[in-house]
Design a protein around this motif. Sequence first.
Motif, PDB file in Angstrom:
ATOM      1  N   GLU B  38      96.100 -16.892   4.323  1.00  9.50           N
ATOM      2  CA  GLU B  38      94.651 -17.016   2.798  1.00  9.50           C
ATOM      3  C   GLU B  38      94.301 -17.814   4.640  1.00  9.50           C
ATOM      4  O   GLU B  38      93.301 -16.955   3.974  1.00  9.50           O
ATOM      5  CB  GLU B  38      95.646 -17.788   2.171  1.00  9.50           C
ATOM      6  CG  GLU B  38      94.161 -17.438   1.101  1.00  9.50           C
ATOM      7  CD  GLU B  38      93.884 -18.471  -0.317  1.00  9.50           C
ATOM      8  OE1 GLU B  38      95.010 -19.189  -0.966  1.00  9.50           O
ATOM      9  OE2 GLU B  38      92.363 -18.870  -0.244  1.00  9.50           O
ATOM     10  N   LEU B  39      94.623 -19.046   4.497  1.00 12.57           N
ATOM     11  CA  LEU B  39      93.274 -18.814   5.884  1.00 12.57           C
ATOM     12  C   LEU B  39      92.893 -18.944   6.594  1.00 12.57           C
ATOM     13  O   LEU B  39      91.633 -19.561   6.972  1.00 12.57           O
ATOM     14  CB  LEU B  39      93.979 -21.280   5.914  1.00 12.57           C
ATOM     15  CG  LEU B  39      94.494 -21.525   4.379  1.00 12.57           C
ATOM     16  CD1 LEU B  39      95.109 -23.168   4.611  1.00 12.57           C
ATOM     17  CD2 LEU B  39      93.189 -22.499   3.317  1.00 12.57           C
ATOM     18  N   TYR B  42      89.730 -17.081   5.974  1.00 12.54           N
ATOM     19  CA  TYR B  42      88.696 -17.866   6.333  1.00 12.54           C
ATOM     20  C   TYR B  42      88.138 -18.048   8.439  1.00 12.54           C
ATOM     21  O   TYR B  42      86.694 -17.123   8.056  1.00 12.54           O
ATOM     22  CB  TYR B  42      88.533 -19.187   5.643  1.00 12.54           C
ATOM     23  CG  TYR B  42      88.780 -19.130   4.899  1.00 12.54           C
ATOM     24  CD1 TYR B  42      87.656 -19.164   3.432  1.00 12.54           C
ATOM     25  CD2 TYR B  42      89.930 -18.924   3.900  1.00 12.54           C
ATOM     26  CE1 TYR B  42      87.747 -19.231   2.144  1.00 12.54           C
ATOM     27  CE2 TYR B  42      90.280 -19.039   2.396  1.00 12.54           C
ATOM     28  CZ  TYR B  42      89.262 -19.453   1.687  1.00 12.54           C
ATOM     29  OH  TYR B  42      89.391 -19.302   0.525  1.00 12.54           O
ATOM     30  N   MET B 121      92.362 -23.486   9.091  1.00 15.93           N
ATOM     31  CA  MET B 121      92.834 -25.201   9.022  1.00 15.93           C
ATOM     32  C   MET B 121      94.171 -25.488   9.455  1.00 15.93           C
ATOM     33  O   MET B 121      94.413 -26.179  10.071  1.00 15.93           O
ATOM     34  CB  MET B 121      92.506 -25.800   7.730  1.00 15.93           C
ATOM     35  CG  MET B 121      92.809 -25.303   7.078  1.00 15.93           C
ATOM     36  SD  MET B 121      91.973 -26.003   4.973  1.00 15.93           S
ATOM     37  CE  MET B 121      92.142 -27.608   5.191  1.00 15.93           C
ATOM     38  N   THR B 124      98.827 -20.968   6.177  1.00 20.09           N
ATOM     39  CA  THR B 124     100.152 -21.943   4.719  1.00 20.09           C
ATOM     40  C   THR B 124     101.934 -21.879   4.520  1.00 20.09           C
ATOM     41  O   THR B 124     102.026 -22.073   3.578  1.00 20.09           O
ATOM     42  CB  THR B 124      99.380 -20.501   3.897  1.00 20.09           C
ATOM     43  OG1 THR B 124      99.989 -19.425   3.833  1.00 20.09           O
ATOM     44  CG2 THR B 124      97.883 -20.349   3.725  1.00 20.09           C
ATOM     45  N   THR B 127     102.237 -25.184   7.293  1.00 19.94           N
ATOM     46  CA  THR B 127     101.047 -26.767   7.381  1.00 19.94           C
ATOM     47  C   THR B 127     100.627 -27.733   8.089  1.00 19.94           C
ATOM     48  O   THR B 127     100.447 -27.992   7.810  1.00 19.94           O
ATOM     49  CB  THR B 127     101.225 -26.474   5.707  1.00 19.94           C
ATOM     50  OG1 THR B 127     101.882 -27.252   5.889  1.00 19.94           O
ATOM     51  CG2 THR B 127     101.315 -25.752   4.853  1.00 19.94           C
ATOM     52  N   GLY B 129      98.522 -27.739  11.300  1.00 17.03           N
ATOM     53  CA  GLY B 129      97.208 -28.122  11.283  1.00 17.03           C
ATOM     54  C   GLY B 129      97.128 -28.679  12.467  1.00 17.03           C
ATOM     55  O   GLY B 129      96.009 -28.866  12.832  1.00 17.03           O
ATOM     56  N   VAL B 144      86.361 -27.998  17.955  1.00 19.88           N
ATOM     57  CA  VAL B 144      84.930 -28.490  16.983  1.00 19.88           C
ATOM     58  C   VAL B 144      86.127 -28.183  15.344  1.00 19.88           C
ATOM     59  O   VAL B 144      85.867 -26.752  14.860  1.00 19.88           O
ATOM     60  CB  VAL B 144      83.717 -27.583  17.129  1.00 19.88           C
ATOM     61  CG1 VAL B 144      83.051 -28.492  16.328  1.00 19.88           C
ATOM     62  CG2 VAL B 144      83.565 -27.657  18.601  1.00 19.88           C
ATOM     63  N   THR B 145      86.864 -28.356  15.357  1.00 20.81           N
ATOM     64  CA  THR B 145      88.181 -28.497  13.554  1.00 20.81           C
ATOM     65  C   THR B 145      87.546 -28.167  12.738  1.00 20.81           C
ATOM     66  O   THR B 145      86.748 -30.079  12.331  1.00 20.81           O
ATOM     67  CB  THR B 145      88.894 -28.560  14.178  1.00 20.81           C
ATOM     68  OG1 THR B 145      89.023 -30.898  14.599  1.00 20.81           O
ATOM     69  CG2 THR B 145      90.138 -28.184  15.488  1.00 20.81           C
ATOM     70  N   LEU B 146      88.466 -28.575  11.907  1.00 19.56           N
ATOM     71  CA  LEU B 146      88.048 -28.403  10.360  1.00 19.56           C
ATOM     72  C   LEU B 146      87.006 -28.502   9.207  1.00 19.56           C
ATOM     73  O   LEU B 146      86.222 -29.599   8.950  1.00 19.56           O
ATOM     74  CB  LEU B 146      88.852 -29.640   9.825  1.00 19.56           C
ATOM     75  CG  LEU B 146      90.001 -30.383  10.572  1.00 19.56           C
ATOM     76  CD1 LEU B 146      90.487 -31.407  10.195  1.00 19.56           C
ATOM     77  CD2 LEU B 146      90.632 -28.542   9.565  1.00 19.56           C
ATOM     78  N   ARG B 161      82.259 -31.341   9.639  1.00 22.30           N
ATOM     79  CA  ARG B 161      83.358 -31.002   9.424  1.00 22.30           C
ATOM     80  C   ARG B 161      83.125 -32.784   8.572  1.00 22.30           C
ATOM     81  O   ARG B 161      82.874 -33.307   8.607  1.00 22.30           O
ATOM     82  CB  ARG B 161      84.263 -32.080  10.829  1.00 22.30           C
ATOM     83  CG  ARG B 161      85.441 -33.014  10.313  1.00 22.30           C
ATOM     84  CD  ARG B 161      85.742 -33.270  11.716  1.00 22.30           C
ATOM     85  NE  ARG B 161      86.935 -33.600  11.967  1.00 22.30           N
ATOM     86  CZ  ARG B 161      88.291 -33.189  12.370  1.00 22.30           C
ATOM     87  NH1 ARG B 161      88.411 -32.129  13.368  1.00 22.30           N
ATOM     88  NH2 ARG B 161      89.373 -33.836  12.343  1.00 22.30           N
ATOM     89  N   ASP B 162      83.582 -32.533   7.087  1.00 20.62           N
ATOM     90  CA  ASP B 162      83.867 -33.547   5.377  1.00 20.62           C
ATOM     91  C   ASP B 162      84.949 -34.233   5.756  1.00 20.62           C
ATOM     92  O   ASP B 162      86.421 -33.311   5.125  1.00 20.62           O
ATOM     93  CB  ASP B 162      84.240 -32.395   4.561  1.00 20.62           C
ATOM     94  CG  ASP B 162      82.128 -31.999   4.687  1.00 20.62           C
ATOM     95  OD1 ASP B 162      81.379 -32.520   4.997  1.00 20.62           O
ATOM     96  OD2 ASP B 162      81.721 -31.004   4.129  1.00 20.62           O
ATOM     97  N   GLY B 163      85.142 -35.001   6.284  1.00 25.27           N
ATOM     98  CA  GLY B 163      86.009 -36.234   5.982  1.00 25.27           C
ATOM     99  C   GLY B 163      85.762 -36.910   5.495  1.00 25.27           C
ATOM    100  O   GLY B 163      85.581 -37.068   4.519  1.00 25.27           O
ATOM    101  N   ASP B 182      88.550 -24.377   4.204  1.00 23.56           N
ATOM    102  CA  ASP B 182      88.263 -22.914   2.472  1.00 23.56           C
ATOM    103  C   ASP B 182      87.709 -22.931   2.715  1.00 23.56           C
ATOM    104  O   ASP B 182      86.920 -22.189   1.398  1.00 23.56           O
ATOM    105  CB  ASP B 182      89.640 -23.056   1.904  1.00 23.56           C
ATOM    106  CG  ASP B 182      90.309 -24.457   1.064  1.00 23.56           C
ATOM    107  OD1 ASP B 182      89.255 -25.631   1.853  1.00 23.56           O
ATOM    108  OD2 ASP B 182      90.343 -25.188   0.242  1.00 23.56           O
ATOM    109  N   GLN B 183      86.607 -23.854   2.662  1.00 23.81           N
ATOM    110  CA  GLN B 183      85.156 -24.638   2.313  1.00 23.81           C
ATOM    111  C   GLN B 183      84.088 -23.659   3.422  1.00 23.81           C
ATOM    112  O   GLN B 183      82.663 -23.863   2.726  1.00 23.81           O
ATOM    113  CB  GLN B 183      85.256 -25.771   2.339  1.00 23.81           C
ATOM    114  CG  GLN B 183      86.025 -26.622   1.260  1.00 23.81           C
ATOM    115  CD  GLN B 183      85.542 -26.262  -0.206  1.00 23.81           C
ATOM    116  OE1 GLN B 183      84.389 -26.608  -1.119  1.00 23.81           O
ATOM    117  NE2 GLN B 183      86.648 -25.629  -0.565  1.00 23.81           N
TER     118      GLN B 183
END
Lengths: 320, 262
Positions: B38-39, B42, B121, B124, B127, B129, B144-146, B161-163, B182-183
């Motif tokens: 699923e990931l 995205y 990311m 599933t 996991t 990553g 340039v990850t996540l 990147r939202d840490g 997934d965002q």
Amino acid sequence: MAEVLVYVDHVDGAVRKPTLELLTLARRIGEPVALALGPGAENTAAALAEHGAVKVLTHDASEYADYLVVPKVDALQAAVESVSPAAVLVPSSAEGKEIAARLALRIGSGVITDATDLEAGDEGPVATQSVFAASFTTKTRVSKGTPVITVKPNSAAVEAAPAAGVVEALAVTFSAQATGTRVTGRTPRESTGRPELTEAAIVVSGGRGVNGAENFGLIEALADSLGAAVGASRAAVDAGWYPHTNQVGQTGKSVSPQLYIANGISGAIQHRAGMQTSKTIVAVNKDAEAPIFDLVDYGVVGDLFDVVPQLTEEINARKG
Amino acid sequence: MSLRIVVTVKYVPDATGDRHFADDLTVDRDDVDGLLSELDEYAVEQALQISENADDDVEITVLTVGPEDAKDALRKALSMGADKAIHVEDDDLHGTDVIGTSLVLAKAIEKAGYDLVISGMASTDGTAGVIPALLAERLGVPQVTLLSEVSVEDGAVKGRRDGDAASEQLEASLPAVVSVTDQSGEARYPSFKGIMAAKKKPVQSWDLSDLDIEAEEVGLEGSWTAVDSAAARPARTAGTIVKDEGEGGKQLAEFLASQKFV
């Protein structure tokens, strides 16, 4: 005794708890040598020494803040070359895992991520992992090179063990790739004053049953009565009721607290993947058939809008 | 100018199925249905959006390493709108760990030609990553990850990147490796037209010899990690469940106090 290199997660010299857990685990397989990078690196020495670090390697440069990940890999590689450790331990944050993997590839070593426990074995450290939504427990070793292992928060109880903690400056030469990804802006996250989700001893979560962002106040009030972190299920996050950084589950954070309280969460496999290793699990849900009740130590079948405020009030009364 | 995007995808055992291990301690793929992780949907979605927003020609190739059935994952990505697919399949790949998988993917990406690699990311199933970071290391290009937001402009990739501690704006020159969370934006459903069109799109099959990889470099033998044991987690002992008849909150508080949480 063999040395074990521990990568330090700190904020301006304040060492975060998962690193102290790593030092505790590192002592099972050797003598911890810590690596602290960036502003305040030297200020970590006292806390690290108190928890067993015989040596603290430090280095500060603007590259650590200005570019993504690679400068830290360069420094860790320099530390490995200087120490020749028996193993390298890194906290299992998103960044920690990326640093560990790149280091492992560079030094020709296997990498294990998200260990939940670590012990000495005949053929090197043996890592425990919890896989397939925590339905299986595996024991894994690195079979080539210096074991590089990332360890999840709450994998060990922190134990003090005073050691020398001699501070030593590490010489680091940055690679050509170090400046490849520029950090052009940074907006610090506003602190809620609550414990960090993955490190918290107690987590109180809300799901679809909370039925609106405005009702998350109930969940927060319960969390605050227990000094807990707040989590949310994917359904609640996707509905925009709570930030993604608080999401517990397969695509969010995986938590392993002493106590997990699920409110209005049905317990789909994706959520269970992120909380099933919690020590004590409690749930409040209207639906007696919800799969979350298969996991609980204590469950209340009832309306969370009745149960949660009463619970919060009772806890506050008992504390008072 | 054209932009060549390679999207790495994985065919994973369905998380809602009965996932377990085979005798050799690899994932048993026979007893549980597989699907496109699923990931990774995205990642396909962001490739399609970059293509839709670009002035130049964009070619999107989806790439997977996996058994015969993994073609299903490629078909799903093609029906979403990717242009072509590459399937790396070889019996010697059975049991390959993340280091070996990153080797196979990196060689295939180089053979295919690329300006941008986009990954999910994490898978599933495993996991971990770490594949995107390993690809960047192997390919010698920026990671340039996540990213929860990504765009490509003037030969550079930008993203957010939202840490935990901060939200960061990142920028790197192409070629680069990107991973998205997934965002990053809901993945589209394949349309009937897309599903029909996918049947005609080319799927190339490569084996290890096509990539100049020796059998000893991959598989269980070539893994740099070894699984010694895998045990099903013991079933939890049945907990106490009460029905709220007005005192549910107080009863729960009593339980928490008995466990010394209050």
